[in-house]
Design a protein around this motif. Structure first.
Motif, short mmCIF file in Angstrom:
data_model
loop_
_atom_site.label_atom_id
_atom_site.label_comp_id
_atom_site.label_asym_id
_atom_site.label_seq_id
_atom_site.Cartn_x
_atom_site.Cartn_y
_atom_site.Cartn_z
N PHE A 86 15.92 62.42 6.95
CA PHE A 86 15.06 61.28 7.26
C PHE A 86 14.45 60.57 6.09
O PHE A 86 13.74 61.20 5.19
N GLN B 125 -5.31 61.05 31.49
CA GLN B 125 -5.14 60.84 30.24
C GLN B 125 -4.23 60.08 29.76
O GLN B 125 -4.06 59.00 28.86
N LEU B 126 -2.98 60.54 29.97
CA LEU B 126 -1.61 59.92 29.82
C LEU B 126 -1.42 58.45 30.49
O LEU B 126 -1.11 57.50 29.62
N LEU C 41 11.32 56.77 10.20
CA LEU C 41 10.19 57.19 10.98
C LEU C 41 9.54 55.93 11.27
O LEU C 41 8.99 55.95 12.52
N ILE D 224 -4.66 65.92 32.65
CA ILE D 224 -3.74 65.42 31.70
C ILE D 224 -3.12 63.99 32.29
O ILE D 224 -2.78 63.25 31.77
N SER E 158 12.18 63.73 3.82
CA SER E 158 12.43 64.40 5.29
C SER E 158 11.25 65.49 5.66
O SER E 158 10.70 65.20 6.61
N VAL F 133 8.12 63.49 6.48
CA VAL F 133 8.37 62.47 7.93
C VAL F 133 8.27 63.87 8.96
O VAL F 133 7.46 63.46 9.78
N TYR G 42 -5.36 65.04 22.49
CA TYR G 42 -5.93 63.98 23.00
C TYR G 42 -5.65 64.45 24.68
O TYR G 42 -6.64 63.94 25.50
N LEU G 43 -4.27 64.64 25.01
CA LEU G 43 -4.18 65.17 26.35
C LEU G 43 -5.00 65.85 26.80
O LEU G 43 -5.18 65.90 28.08
N LEU H 20 11.51 57.22 5.23
CA LEU H 20 10.10 56.95 5.92
C LEU H 20 10.60 55.82 6.80
O LEU H 20 9.87 55.58 7.73
N PRO I 88 -11.11 64.78 32.73
CA PRO I 88 -10.05 63.88 33.28
C PRO I 88 -8.66 64.37 33.54
O PRO I 88 -7.94 63.85 34.58
N ASN J 131 -4.33 56.70 31.00
CA ASN J 131 -5.14 55.76 30.13
C ASN J 131 -4.43 55.47 28.78
O ASN J 131 -4.68 54.24 28.17
N LEU J 132 -3.71 56.46 28.33
CA LEU J 132 -2.96 56.20 26.98
C LEU J 132 -2.03 55.00 27.12
O LEU J 132 -2.13 53.99 26.22
#
Lengths: 82, 305
Positions: A3, A51-52, A8, A48, B183, B186, B200-201, A5, A46, A54-55
């Protein structure tokens, strides 16, 4: 496994595009993920699904303009450098 | 000449003397992150050294008898300090440098104890982080506090050990180091983002910052290094045994540390609290802890043949 960057960044852009493309009334409301179903309970928990939803909605509103810019840059880079 | 002396060197010496007296008195308080070792004399010698250095600087100044060069030097030094101030102010907006300093306030004793805890967390009893008036205590005073020194060093050591491992198998090439580094970085970023998303969820009200999560995710590199080194020394069986031991200890370490941060107070103290919310949070803690051995195996199995 190898990988970089840049991979990503590409993944992030593709994911954000995928979330931003989900249309509110043509798609999300049909499967029960519309905005009004998310605000349902005003309790302290709230849940899950809320929240989803909302996201998804916030990604759509916040990232709309930056996504236009980032996508244009990616297209330009692809055209110039293959 | 006197006037320029006072605004140049003398003033700075006076300021440094004043600064020396105050930190010397409260360097034993846990509130200070770093000991102030920038001045060599102790509080006793403060007055004397200031007086001693005075005449010396004075005689040094008379060598450059040209007032224009003095003026230029004073102006240049004030300009340099202004530029440094501006850069510090702007840099602090992007990277919270002052917050990062907290994570690097470690000493050898803390590092030793923390490494021992990462490899053998079964005897440690009190996992709570000490607080001092609402702010967490610096890592050097509390072995439970997260730090960034060990993860950063372990990451770099992991890259070097990976290069060593491939070198012994004649599969090494210089660009491999860069590829391996990016890697691993990442995967670290992906893991931190996944944990942030799941936190968050599940609407957890925790004081875990992003840097804390980076620190916790970086602790597994210690286990990976131990595993790869054991694999180099003792072959595949040594690798699997060491990796198994390190995976188990990282699992226990993560659960015991995260339990206090993510679960509610009652559940964290050991009482079984029923309720969907606490159950979900327990699952989340276990999922985060279980992801560590998976990553440890995924990032090292191709290095040991």
């Amino acid at each position: 496994m190898a990988f970089t960057l840049y991979a990503l960044i590409q993944t992030a852009v593709l994911f954000t595009n995928a979330i931003a493309v989900l249309h509110e009334e043509r798609f999300l409301s049909k499967i029960g993920w519309g905005a009004e179903q998310g605000i349902g309970g005003f309790g302290d928990d709230p849940g899950i699904k809320a929240q989803l939803l909302n996201l998804i909605r916030s990604v759509r509103t916040v990232m709309r303009v930056p996504l236009i810019i980032v996508n244009s840059v990616c297209i330009l880079l692809l055209l110039l450098f293959g | 000449m006197d006037y320029i002396n006072q605004t140049g060197f003398r003033q700075r010496k006076l300021q440094s003397n004043v600064r020396m007296r105050n930190p010397a008195m409260d360097s034993s308080e846990p509130g200070q992150l770093f000991d102030d070792t920038s001045t060599s004399a102790g509080p006793q010698g403060a007055g004397h050294s200031g007086l001693d250095k005075g005449p010396v600087a004075y005689t040094g100044q008379t060598v450059l008898s040209d007032p224009m060069s003095n003026l230029a030097m004073a102006y240049g030094s004030s300009l340099a300090s202004q530029g440094k101030e501006m850069m510090d102010k702007n840099l602090d907006r992007f990277i919270p440098v002052s917050k990062l300093k907290y994570y690097f306030a470690v000493d050898t004793l803390y590092v030793g104890k923390k490494l021992g805890l990462l490899v053998f967390p079964y005897m440690h009893e009190n996992w709570e982080v000490c607080y001092q008036q609402d702010t967490p205590v610096a890592p050097r005073f509390d072995v439970n506090a997260p730090d960034l020194y060990i993860p950063a060093m372990a990451f770099i050591t992991y890259i070097l050990v990976a290069g060593l491992a491939l070198g012994t198998q004649n599969r090494f090439s210089p660009e491999f180091l860069g590829m391996q580094a990016s890697s691993a970085l990442v995967w670290l970023i992906i893991e931190v983002l996944a944990v942030l998303l799941s936190l968050y969820l599940v609407t957890v009200n925790t004081d875990l910052t992003t840097i804390d999560l980076v620190a916790f995710s970086g602790y597994k590199y210690v286990g990976m290094i131990v595993g790869v080194l054991a694999g180099l020394l003792f072959g595949k069986t040594g690798y699997y045994l060491a990796l198994l031991w390190c995976c188990a200890s990282i699992f226990v370490f993560m659960i015991r540390t995260l339990r206090l941060k993510i679960l509610s107070e009652a559940a964290a103290e050991g009482m079984i609290v029923r309720g969907a919310k606490n159950q979900l949070r327990m699952y989340l803690t276990m999922a985060i802890a279980a992801a560590q051995p998976v990553f440890m195996y995924w990032l090292t199995f191709h290095l040991v043949r």
